[in-house]
Scaffold this motif. Structure first.
Motif, mmCIF file in Angstrom:
data_model
loop_
_atom_site.group_PDB
_atom_site.id
_atom_site.type_symbol
_atom_site.label_atom_id
_atom_site.label_comp_id
_atom_site.label_asym_id
_atom_site.label_seq_id
_atom_site.Cartn_x
_atom_site.Cartn_y
_atom_site.Cartn_z
ATOM 1 N N PHE A 22 65.451 -78.911 21.504
ATOM 2 C CA PHE A 22 64.258 -79.371 22.204
ATOM 3 C C PHE A 22 63.172 -79.862 21.249
ATOM 4 C CE2 PHE A 22 64.331 -74.740 21.944
ATOM 5 C CZ PHE A 22 63.150 -74.455 21.266
ATOM 6 N N VAL A 23 63.365 -79.706 19.946
ATOM 7 C CA VAL A 23 62.413 -80.223 18.959
ATOM 8 C C VAL A 23 62.655 -81.719 18.819
ATOM 9 C CG1 VAL A 23 61.649 -80.126 16.557
ATOM 10 C CG2 VAL A 23 62.356 -78.032 17.724
ATOM 11 N N HIS A 24 61.596 -82.532 18.966
ATOM 12 C CA HIS A 24 61.809 -83.971 18.903
ATOM 13 C C HIS A 24 61.034 -84.686 17.812
ATOM 14 C CE1 HIS A 24 58.029 -84.651 21.112
ATOM 15 N NE2 HIS A 24 58.401 -83.642 21.860
ATOM 16 N N ARG A 25 60.103 -84.003 17.134
ATOM 17 C CA ARG A 25 59.366 -84.656 16.053
ATOM 18 C C ARG A 25 58.867 -83.603 15.070
ATOM 19 N NH1 ARG A 25 54.105 -88.689 16.310
ATOM 20 N NH2 ARG A 25 53.379 -88.165 14.243
ATOM 21 N N ALA A 26 58.850 -83.981 13.789
ATOM 22 C CA ALA A 26 58.311 -83.102 12.744
ATOM 23 C C ALA A 26 57.357 -83.911 11.874
ATOM 24 C CB ALA A 26 59.437 -82.531 11.896
ATOM 25 N N ASP A 27 56.192 -83.356 11.630
ATOM 26 C CA ASP A 27 55.233 -83.925 10.683
ATOM 27 C C ASP A 27 55.219 -83.002 9.470
ATOM 28 O OD1 ASP A 27 54.065 -86.127 12.304
ATOM 29 O OD2 ASP A 27 53.516 -84.465 13.619
ATOM 30 N N VAL A 28 55.569 -83.546 8.317
ATOM 31 C CA VAL A 28 55.678 -82.754 7.091
ATOM 32 C C VAL A 28 54.577 -83.210 6.132
ATOM 33 C CG1 VAL A 28 57.181 -82.082 5.183
ATOM 34 C CG2 VAL A 28 58.176 -82.609 7.424
ATOM 35 N N PHE A 29 53.790 -82.253 5.649
ATOM 36 C CA PHE A 29 52.683 -82.555 4.748
ATOM 37 C C PHE A 29 52.937 -81.853 3.415
ATOM 38 C CE2 PHE A 29 51.228 -82.325 9.103
ATOM 39 C CZ PHE A 29 50.552 -83.530 9.269
ATOM 40 N N PHE A 30 52.917 -82.612 2.341
ATOM 41 C CA PHE A 30 53.018 -82.052 0.994
ATOM 42 C C PHE A 30 51.657 -82.186 0.335
ATOM 43 C CE2 PHE A 30 57.427 -83.543 1.755
ATOM 44 C CZ PHE A 30 58.068 -82.319 1.651
ATOM 45 N N LYS A 31 51.157 -81.071 -0.206
ATOM 46 C CA LYS A 31 49.834 -81.072 -0.822
ATOM 47 C C LYS A 31 49.882 -80.293 -2.131
ATOM 48 C CE LYS A 31 47.805 -80.581 3.772
ATOM 49 N NZ LYS A 31 46.982 -79.733 4.629
ATOM 50 N N ASP B 241 49.698 -69.153 -9.329
ATOM 51 C CA ASP B 241 50.615 -70.270 -9.606
ATOM 52 C C ASP B 241 51.103 -70.976 -8.347
ATOM 53 O OD1 ASP B 241 50.446 -69.847 -12.307
ATOM 54 O OD2 ASP B 241 52.181 -68.506 -12.365
ATOM 55 N N LYS B 242 50.632 -70.557 -7.192
ATOM 56 C CA LYS B 242 51.118 -71.122 -5.923
ATOM 57 C C LYS B 242 50.280 -72.333 -5.526
ATOM 58 C CE LYS B 242 53.026 -66.756 -4.485
ATOM 59 N NZ LYS B 242 53.125 -65.734 -3.468
ATOM 60 N N GLU B 243 50.458 -73.423 -6.270
ATOM 61 C CA GLU B 243 49.646 -74.625 -6.078
ATOM 62 C C GLU B 243 50.308 -75.660 -5.177
ATOM 63 O OE1 GLU B 243 48.813 -75.979 -10.029
ATOM 64 O OE2 GLU B 243 47.292 -74.446 -10.337
ATOM 65 N N GLN B 244 51.582 -75.484 -4.853
ATOM 66 C CA GLN B 244 52.309 -76.451 -4.022
ATOM 67 C C GLN B 244 52.276 -75.973 -2.576
ATOM 68 O OE1 GLN B 244 53.119 -78.973 -5.996
ATOM 69 N NE2 GLN B 244 52.617 -77.714 -7.749
ATOM 70 N N ILE B 245 51.921 -76.863 -1.667
ATOM 71 C CA ILE B 245 51.781 -76.499 -0.257
ATOM 72 C C ILE B 245 52.679 -77.390 0.594
ATOM 73 C CG2 ILE B 245 50.176 -76.282 1.686
ATOM 74 C CD1 ILE B 245 47.921 -76.164 -0.461
ATOM 75 N N CYS B 246 53.378 -76.766 1.517
ATOM 76 C CA CYS B 246 54.161 -77.499 2.507
ATOM 77 C C CYS B 246 53.702 -77.059 3.890
ATOM 78 C CB CYS B 246 55.653 -77.225 2.341
ATOM 79 S SG CYS B 246 56.654 -78.025 3.614
ATOM 80 N N ASP B 247 53.192 -78.006 4.679
ATOM 81 C CA ASP B 247 52.814 -77.758 6.064
ATOM 82 C C ASP B 247 53.795 -78.531 6.936
ATOM 83 O OD1 ASP B 247 50.538 -76.542 5.011
ATOM 84 O OD2 ASP B 247 49.213 -78.218 5.479
ATOM 85 N N ILE B 248 54.269 -77.911 7.988
ATOM 86 C CA ILE B 248 55.139 -78.607 8.934
ATOM 87 C C ILE B 248 54.649 -78.318 10.346
ATOM 88 C CG2 ILE B 248 57.471 -78.901 9.857
ATOM 89 C CD1 ILE B 248 58.563 -78.041 7.142
#
Length: 99
Positions: A33-42, A49-56
């Motif tokens: 039922f999932v039809h779209r994903a927006d992936v953000f890399f920041k 040291d956790k400077e990489q961010i992934c938002d979905i």
């Protein structure tokens, strides 16, 4: 499933997109039922040291689902974000089945 990628303070990367696409497609097989994903890399300057961010953000019938993770690498951030989304999707699926 449609996947949109956005980069903030990070160069576009086809390898990151391939990793995210692979994991999102496996999620979509479980939760059709999932039809779209927006992936953000920041990238963000932090004291740890956790400077990489992934938002979905996932679009599906009903409210959208969102998860975000800070990690040392984007690969680790993607994996953790997908795990968080899978937990949320299981709860959503249970609610949909209860109706």
């Amino acid at each position: 499933m449609q996947i949109i990628y956005e980069y903030h303070d990070v160069s576009a990367s086809s390898s990151l997109e391939a990793i995210a696409k692979d994991k999102l497609e496996s999620l979509q097989k479980k939760f059709n039922f999932v039809h779209r994903a927006d992936v953000f890399f920041k990238a963000q300057n932090r004291t740890d040291d956790k400077e990489q961010i992934c938002d979905i953000r996932l679009s599906l019938p009903g409210p959208r689902i969102f998860a975000s993770t800070h990690a040392e690498t984007f690969e680790a951030a993607i994996a953790e974000t997908i795990r968080d989304l899978e937990i949320q999707l299981n709860k959503t699926k249970d609610k949909m089945g209860a109706r």
